[in-house]
Scaffold this active site. Structure first.
Site, short mmCIF file in Angstrom:
data_model
loop_
_atom_site.label_atom_id
_atom_site.label_comp_id
_atom_site.label_asym_id
_atom_site.label_seq_id
_atom_site.Cartn_x
_atom_site.Cartn_y
_atom_site.Cartn_z
N HIS A 59 0.85 -1.19 0.00
CA HIS A 59 0.00 0.00 0.00
C HIS A 59 0.89 1.24 0.00
CE1 HIS A 59 0.92 -0.52 4.24
NE2 HIS A 59 0.29 0.59 4.59
N HIS A 68 1.29 3.91 1.95
CA HIS A 68 1.77 4.68 3.09
C HIS A 68 3.29 4.74 2.99
CE1 HIS A 68 -2.03 4.13 5.79
NE2 HIS A 68 -2.03 5.31 5.18
N ASP A 127 5.80 4.48 4.92
CA ASP A 127 6.70 3.49 5.53
C ASP A 127 6.74 2.17 4.75
OD1 ASP A 127 4.05 3.14 6.40
OD2 ASP A 127 4.66 2.17 8.26
N HIS A 160 -7.25 -2.03 5.51
CA HIS A 160 -6.43 -1.04 6.20
C HIS A 160 -7.04 0.34 5.91
CE1 HIS A 160 -3.02 0.49 8.25
NE2 HIS A 160 -2.37 0.94 7.20
N ASP A 215 -0.24 -3.89 5.80
CA ASP A 215 -0.88 -3.67 7.08
C ASP A 215 -2.35 -4.08 6.98
OD1 ASP A 215 1.57 -2.47 7.55
OD2 ASP A 215 0.80 -0.46 7.79
N HIS A 235 6.10 -5.49 11.92
CA HIS A 235 5.44 -4.19 11.87
C HIS A 235 5.10 -3.70 13.28
CE1 HIS A 235 2.73 -0.92 10.53
NE2 HIS A 235 3.51 -0.94 9.47
#
Lengths: 301, 301
Positions: B60, B62, B64, B140, B210, B268
């Protein structure tokens, strides 16, 4: 004035070398200059508080000078930043950062203000009572600016010893600090300069990376205290330097000499060389005061 | 099957912890999964050749999980890559990377092929004679996929000892390797399975990060050998986990148990906890075979 070099190597981040990023502390401003990948980790390593940085100046949009910026901006949000963050850089930087944040549905919750640059002439881009920052247009493969950071002349400081000797009452001290003369009871006028010290001489710092050797650059940064000039290559790779619009250590020294700077700091080294001492040796043949930037090194000027 | 964890901590890169990135070696494929800031340096640190990576799967958008991708792609160009690089990730990833490269006027000189994902159902996104890769839709805060990597069943291997005992001439070995039976001079048919070993049982790996805890996930990853499931929090932060659409170690263990996986790898982690051993302790209360991912750790399965 203090300069902390977070990264000063060309091209890509490696295990032992970081791409360009610097923190300049000048007249109580903490300024981030360029932001290669890994910059936020280097800031943590040097215990520089993210929250103290309010201004970021990006020279150009090659990855080794700005791929750390999206992460830095995102981390500021996670750290709960509320105050404004100002980002100065080439046109397009706003679109890039905005798109990356939008894709992550994670816009900042603090005011993020972009100051996009596109002029090919020098511009004053920031000014307050303490410092001014102007662009230094550079000649690289893409639109690039260096930045000239200059302290403003500070206030004169009260010379308590002199004031006491003149028998000046403490009640006048604030006036003296504000630059006023003092008239004694006997009518004698004590001019301000007699009871004050000169303020520290304002310092200046010119960041010039990346750029091909440009004779006319010296005129734009005349008499600065400290010049950081890229030296990706040595003279043995002059042709490659010219082709890729980078400079050699010798050329950086020529600029420093012609600009009559006090100190030249070299950086943006290619990792092809065995030792960065070679850059200093080459530059020192025509300019005396050469310092070598290195990752993690702090200079006090 | 070998898993090298380059980074397995949540949120932001820190001096001692990296954001998500993993290298999965499966049936001679070297696959990069997610690419947080700093991934290329971690690859160098682990001496993983960039050129061996041909497929990158991004869960995804994001930061990080993908802010290291622009730099990795740029570095591939500097290293002279010529062969195709395939990037799988959410819709928008192509626009982001393309814009960043365009701003730096530094498009790749190798074919960079994006496979943008937007389906909310599982899709087969890559397949060759050795492996298959399918998405695992996750829940998520933004559009996210896990990935299920599965080895194909390999060829049976020649059992030379058995073949010799049957008096089979070497001339037939290639046929045997190709799965054929052999007819001896006396007319006796030796079925292939008698002179071959079973191929290794194909391995499977599910990367799920995530994601919020999702009961229905177990069905999608039934019986996999190894499940990497995010555990950003412990049960004590269950409310926060649910709100931020992350999972706890306990919830990861529930998924592992319900999916009947062989091994659960946790990762994570939020950096708020004193020790990652706490995650293992919590998960182990309901699932026996729990491993802890950690930066730089390599697992052989």
């Amino acid at each position: 004035m203090q300069l902390t070099v977070l990264g000063c190597y060309a091209a890509t981040p490696r295990t032992l070398t970081n791409p360009t990023s610097q923190v300049l502390e000048i007249n109580n401003h903490i300024i981030l200059i360029d932001c290669g990948e890994g910059t936020q980790v280097e800031l943590r390593r040097h215990k520089i508080k993210f929250s103290r940085i309010n201004h970021i100046f990006i020279s150009h949009l090659h990855g080794d000078h700005f791929f750390g910026l999206p992460g830095f901006i995102s981390t500021m949000r996670l750290l709960g930043r509320e105050k404004e963050l100002h980002v100065y850089g080439p046109k397009g930087i706003k679109e890039a950062i905005t798109l990356l944040l939008k894709l992550g549905d994670s816009w900042t919750n603090y005011p993020l203000l972009f100051h996009e640059l596109s002029s090919k002439a020098s511009e004053l881009v920031f000014e307050d009572s303490k410092i001014s920052v102007a662009t230094i247009p550079l000649d690289h493969r893409i639109y690039t600016n260096g930045y000239l950071f200059e302290e403003k002349i500070g206030k004169r400081k009260l010379n308590i010893k002199a004031a006491t000797e003149y028998g000046i009452d403490k009640a006048y001290y604030q006036n003296i600090k504000n630059g006023k003369d003092v008239t004694l009871d006997n009518g004698e006028v004590i001019v301000n300069s007699k009871v004050t010290f000169d303020p520290p001489k304002p310092k200046s710092y010119a960041f010039c990376s990346d750029t091909v050797y440009d004779e006319s650059l010296a005129e734009k940064i005349k008499d600065v205290d400290v010049l950081y000039h890229e030296s990706t290559f040595l003279e043995s790779e002059l042709e490659l330097a010219t082709k890729t619009k980078h400079a050699t250590a010798m050329q950086a020294a020529k600029v420093a000499r012609d600009a009559n700077v006090k100190t030249l700091v070299l950086g943006h080294y290619s990792t092809r060389y065995k030792s960065i001492e070679l850059f200093k040796e080459e530059a020192s043949t025509i300019f005396p005061n050469v310092l070598l930037a290195n990752d993690g090194k702090t200079f006090n000027f």
